[in-house]
Design a protein around this motif. Structure first.
Motif, short mmCIF file in Angstrom:
data_model
loop_
_atom_site.label_atom_id
_atom_site.label_comp_id
_atom_site.label_asym_id
_atom_site.label_seq_id
_atom_site.Cartn_x
_atom_site.Cartn_y
_atom_site.Cartn_z
N VAL A 271 52.62 47.35 35.41
CA VAL A 271 52.53 45.96 35.85
C VAL A 271 51.15 45.69 36.43
O VAL A 271 50.50 44.68 36.11
CB VAL A 271 53.64 45.65 36.87
CG1 VAL A 271 53.42 44.27 37.50
CG2 VAL A 271 55.01 45.71 36.22
N GLN A 272 50.69 46.57 37.30
CA GLN A 272 49.38 46.38 37.93
C GLN A 272 48.25 46.43 36.90
O GLN A 272 47.32 45.62 36.94
CB GLN A 272 49.17 47.46 39.00
CG GLN A 272 50.12 47.35 40.17
CD GLN A 272 50.04 48.54 41.11
OE1 GLN A 272 49.71 49.66 40.69
NE2 GLN A 272 50.35 48.33 42.37
N LEU B 151 44.11 43.76 33.44
CA LEU B 151 43.53 43.46 32.13
C LEU B 151 43.51 41.97 31.86
O LEU B 151 42.59 41.45 31.20
CB LEU B 151 44.32 44.18 31.03
CG LEU B 151 44.14 45.70 30.92
CD1 LEU B 151 44.96 46.22 29.76
CD2 LEU B 151 42.68 46.08 30.75
N ALA B 152 44.53 41.26 32.34
CA ALA B 152 44.58 39.81 32.15
C ALA B 152 43.68 39.07 33.12
O ALA B 152 43.66 37.83 33.10
CB ALA B 152 46.02 39.32 32.29
N ARG B 153 42.95 39.80 33.96
CA ARG B 153 42.03 39.21 34.95
C ARG B 153 42.77 38.24 35.86
O ARG B 153 42.30 37.15 36.19
CB ARG B 153 40.87 38.47 34.27
CG ARG B 153 40.12 39.27 33.23
CD ARG B 153 39.55 40.56 33.78
NE ARG B 153 38.52 40.32 34.79
CZ ARG B 153 37.90 41.29 35.49
NH1 ARG B 153 38.27 42.56 35.30
NH2 ARG B 153 36.98 41.00 36.36
N LEU B 154 43.95 38.66 36.30
CA LEU B 154 44.76 37.83 37.19
C LEU B 154 44.64 38.32 38.63
O LEU B 154 45.64 38.44 39.35
CB LEU B 154 46.22 37.83 36.74
CG LEU B 154 46.50 37.20 35.38
CD1 LEU B 154 47.97 37.34 35.00
CD2 LEU B 154 46.10 35.73 35.39
N GLY B 155 43.42 38.63 39.03
CA GLY B 155 43.22 39.12 40.39
C GLY B 155 43.63 38.13 41.45
O GLY B 155 44.00 38.51 42.56
N GLN C 285 29.91 44.50 50.64
CA GLN C 285 30.11 44.81 49.22
C GLN C 285 31.02 43.77 48.59
O GLN C 285 31.90 43.20 49.24
CB GLN C 285 30.75 46.20 49.07
CG GLN C 285 30.88 46.66 47.63
CD GLN C 285 32.11 47.52 47.41
OE1 GLN C 285 32.70 48.01 48.35
NE2 GLN C 285 32.49 47.69 46.17
N HIS C 286 30.79 43.48 47.32
CA HIS C 286 31.63 42.54 46.58
C HIS C 286 32.82 43.29 45.97
O HIS C 286 32.66 44.36 45.38
CB HIS C 286 30.83 41.85 45.48
CG HIS C 286 31.67 41.02 44.56
ND1 HIS C 286 32.25 39.83 44.98
CD2 HIS C 286 32.04 41.21 43.27
CE1 HIS C 286 32.94 39.34 43.97
NE2 HIS C 286 32.82 40.13 42.92
N ILE C 287 34.01 42.70 46.12
CA ILE C 287 35.23 43.30 45.59
C ILE C 287 35.71 42.49 44.39
O ILE C 287 35.82 41.27 44.45
CB ILE C 287 36.34 43.35 46.67
CG1 ILE C 287 35.90 44.22 47.84
CG2 ILE C 287 37.63 43.88 46.09
CD1 ILE C 287 35.65 45.67 47.49
N ASP C 288 35.98 43.20 43.29
CA ASP C 288 36.53 42.58 42.09
C ASP C 288 38.04 42.83 42.10
O ASP C 288 38.51 43.95 41.86
CB ASP C 288 35.89 43.19 40.85
CG ASP C 288 36.37 42.54 39.55
OD1 ASP C 288 37.34 41.77 39.60
OD2 ASP C 288 35.75 42.80 38.50
N ASN C 289 38.82 41.78 42.41
CA ASN C 289 40.27 41.94 42.51
C ASN C 289 40.89 42.49 41.24
O ASN C 289 41.75 43.39 41.27
CB ASN C 289 40.92 40.60 42.85
CG ASN C 289 40.67 40.17 44.27
OD1 ASN C 289 40.02 40.87 45.04
ND2 ASN C 289 41.16 39.00 44.63
N SER C 290 40.48 41.97 40.10
CA SER C 290 41.07 42.40 38.84
C SER C 290 40.75 43.86 38.55
O SER C 290 41.62 44.61 38.06
CB SER C 290 40.57 41.51 37.69
OG SER C 290 40.97 40.17 37.89
N GLN C 291 39.54 44.29 38.86
CA GLN C 291 39.19 45.69 38.66
C GLN C 291 39.98 46.58 39.61
O GLN C 291 40.38 47.70 39.25
CB GLN C 291 37.69 45.91 38.87
CG GLN C 291 37.22 47.30 38.50
CD GLN C 291 37.47 47.64 37.04
OE1 GLN C 291 37.11 46.87 36.16
NE2 GLN C 291 38.09 48.79 36.79
#
Length: 643
Positions: free
Chosen positions: A143-144, A149-153, A311-317
């Motif tokens: 699920v995560q 992958l769908a960039r739904l951060g 630092q910048h955080i990428d939720n989707s990553q």
């Protein structure tokens, strides 16, 4: 004849910037950092960062050793599974996440959700129970990973801070409740509800084992004292050693104190989670709850540390990293993991520079397990209960609870609902209930935009428009100025129409309405239809509605929907200044001649004044102007409360 030109006399060749031919490998080079995120921070690794990361990793390995055993006990698993969850998943999450300092692994809240979902399907600690837990872990990871992958951060934003705070507070009480039997040496039914467990405990009070309670209480006290006097020390590990020594001195085993038993000195064994259709149907609701809670924990912790590390955080990553960690954990005997508040904070304070600190932590933990695992044979379960109660107490964020209760009643209601649902309903339902309640409150707020009544301030050089609720000002008797704070969409059209009718009914003499649309972010087809209808109804009743300061997207939709034609292009102005100038010129001159207010600067050019108007009307003998103007501010009380 051959002419030789001396090299020093050759004309220099002028280089021109020709377009560079793209390399065949350029698309691959751009794709690599997305496939392997650790390549983006790998250039930062050097001798100094390796040293700092190694020491930070050693500190993390020492801290997670007792925590992993305690968390496995909360999840209803053998102790070694908590340590397995702090090895392979930690490495995968560090290499594929976006945070430089986040440490993943087993957590109290995730452990409790795992126990709540799987304990109803199989006896805790049994082979079937372990099989289901590993399947649940892989499902949560899928699920995560899919959300990443769908960039739904942004989906994690729907799990509000109030939901997480209320859930963790309730989970803390449930965790402490689950340890009552081990802490006091009494037998309590496993899997009972919150109230049933406490009721059974009070019935068993005469059977409390003093030796067991002394070992558990002493372990808890030692940990508290060590944390107060020596904050950077591995307080949990030292307190467990102290509890083991006390058990040996008191001969606790001979007085009913049970021991954990020796852990297997081995690395995480490979496992093959079995996920068939029936297992999927039974476990998926719980897996979804684990996934959402794990993402909320991981992203919130990563953001908190990123503020300090800039630092910048990428939720989707981060979603992808957590998903891959849980998928890998399910195949390496580790149960569901997420970001850890404690270990991430310790990792940052210990001077970690790159995610290699998390990798070192997992590798060093594996070495420690191989060396000291047999020593757990002397570890009393009562000491573990003392440590778990202390860990549970640390989950209650009293400061955040006080802040929410003082700041926002709606969020306080969400917190209370999530907290009570956690205690009395079910952990997975508590998360869903909190999220749904937060969404309903959000929809209620957005579907109830407010009209703010404005009037020009004569004390301002430019006659700035001011909220009449903040400063009592005279309004124009013919023009009502409103600012709409909120978007006009299908869920808000009824409220906007009713609010507009209420304002018009309370101000019957103000036959012109100016709506300042600077706060309208968007409008949909339903909103366009409502404005179309209201503009027509106002024209039939002899009123005019005007708009100004509308955003470009709103104007475009009004034009496409035909609403602008019904309102009239001459009734839509670019800004407030041009709107007031245009509307004042269209006001009834006879009423302007008798107006005592003259609130606009443009009123100076209108014919007559209040004295001239009264004289023309033959009313001079009634008294002077100010006396007549008294009580002319009734419209100020008709403005709605500011939202």
């Amino acid at each position: 004849m051959v002419v030789t030109i001396h090299p020093s006399r050759r004309r220099p060749v002028e280089h021109c910037d020709l377009p560079r031919r793209p390399s065949r490998f350029e698309p691959l080079l751009r794709l690599l950092p997305r496939l392997f995120p650790f390549l983006s921070w790998w250039p930062r690794v050097g001798r100094r960062t390796l040293t700092a990361d190694l020491w930070a990793g050693l500190t993390g390995a020492v801290i997670v050793l007792p925590q992993g055993v305690a968390f496995a006990a909360i999840a209803g698993l053998p102790p070694q599974y908590g340590l397995y969850a702090a090895m392979v998943p930690v490495i995968v999450a560090a290499l594929y996440g976006s945070s430089w300092h986040l440490i993943s692994g087993p957590t109290t809240a995730i452990s409790l959700v795992v126990f709540a979902n799987v304990s109803q399907l199989a006896p805790p600690g049994s082979p079937d129970y372990i099989r289901l837990v590993l399947a649940l872990t892989v499902l949560a990871g899928l699920v995560q990973f899919g959300l990443g992958l769908a960039r739904l951060g942004g989906v994690v934003n729907f799990v509000s801070h109030s939901v997480v705070t209320g859930f963790t507070a309730g989970a803390a009480i449930l965790i402490a409740t689950s340890q009552l039997g081990h802490f006091f040496g009494v037998t309590l039914p496993r899997g009972g509800s919150f109230l049933e467990t406490w009721l059974a405990f009070f019935q068993q009070l005469p059977a409390v084992n003093g030796h067991v309670a002394l070992i558990a209480g002493a372990t808890l006290l030692v940990a508290l004292v060590l944390r107060r006097l020596w904050p950077r020390c591995p307080a949990l590990l030292l307190s467990l050693i102290a509890g083991s020594l006390l058990c040996h001195v008191l001969n606790g085993a001979g007085h009913g104190a049970k021991l954990v038993g020796a852990l297997p000195a081995s690395l995480p064994p490979l496992s093959l989670p079995e996920i068939d259709l029936d297992t999927f149907r039974v476990l998926f609701p719980g897996a979804l709850a684990v996934a959402m809670l794990g993402l909320a924990e991981a992203v919130s912790i990563a953001r908190a540390v990123a503020v300090r590390s800039e630092q910048h955080i990428d939720n989707s990553q981060e979603f992808i990293g957590q998903g891959l960690a849980n998928i890998a954990g399910g195949f390496f005997s580790g149960y569901a993991s997420s970001g850890s508040f404690t270990r991430t904070g310790v990792n940052f304070d210990a001077g970690a520079k790159t995610p290699l600190a998390a990798v070192f932590s997992a590798v060093l933990l594996a070495l420690v397990v191989l060396l000291v695992a047999p020593a757990t044979a002397y570890l009393p379960i009562a000491a573990m209960a003392g440590v778990i109660v202390l860990v549970a107490a640390g989950l209650v964020n009293a400061k955040a609870i006080r802040h929410i209760l003082r700041t926002d009643r709606s969020e306080a209601g969400v917190l209370a609902a999530t907290f009570l649902s956690t205690l009395f309903v079910g952990l997975e339902f508590a998360i869903y209930a909190g999220v749904m309640l937060s969404l309903l409150l959000y929809l209620r707020r957005t579907s109830h935009p407010h009209f703010i009544t404005l009037a020009p301030d004569p004390a301002s050089s430019r006659h700035a428009l001011v909220n009449v609720r903040r400063k009592k000002l005279a309004e124009c008797p013919q023009l009502k100025i409103l600012r709409l704070d909120g978007s006009i969409f299908f869920g808000a059209v009824n409220h906007i129409a009713e609010e507009l009718h209420r304002i018009v009914e309370k101000s019957p003499e103000q036959c012109h309405i100016l709506i300042i649309g600077s706060g309208i972010n968007f409008i949909d087809a339903g909103g366009c239809h409502m404005l179309f209808h209201e503009a027509g109804a106002m024209k039939l009743s002899g009123r005019e509605i005007f708009f100004c300061s509308l955003k470009g997207e709103v104007m475009e939709l009004l034009t496409r929907g035909g609403c602008l034609a019904r309102i009239g292009a001459e009734n839509v102005f670019r800004d407030k200044e041009s709107a007031i100038a245009g509307i004042v010129a269209r006001l009834d001159p006879e009423r302007c001649a008798c107006c005592p207010s003259r609130v606009f600067a443009e009123c100076a050019g209108r014919p007559g004044g209040w004295a001239e108007g009264l004289a023309a009307a033959g009313l001079a003998e009634l008294g002077d102007g100010p006396a007549l103007a008294e009580g002319d501010d009734d419209e100020n009380d008709d403005a709605p409360e500011e939202g």
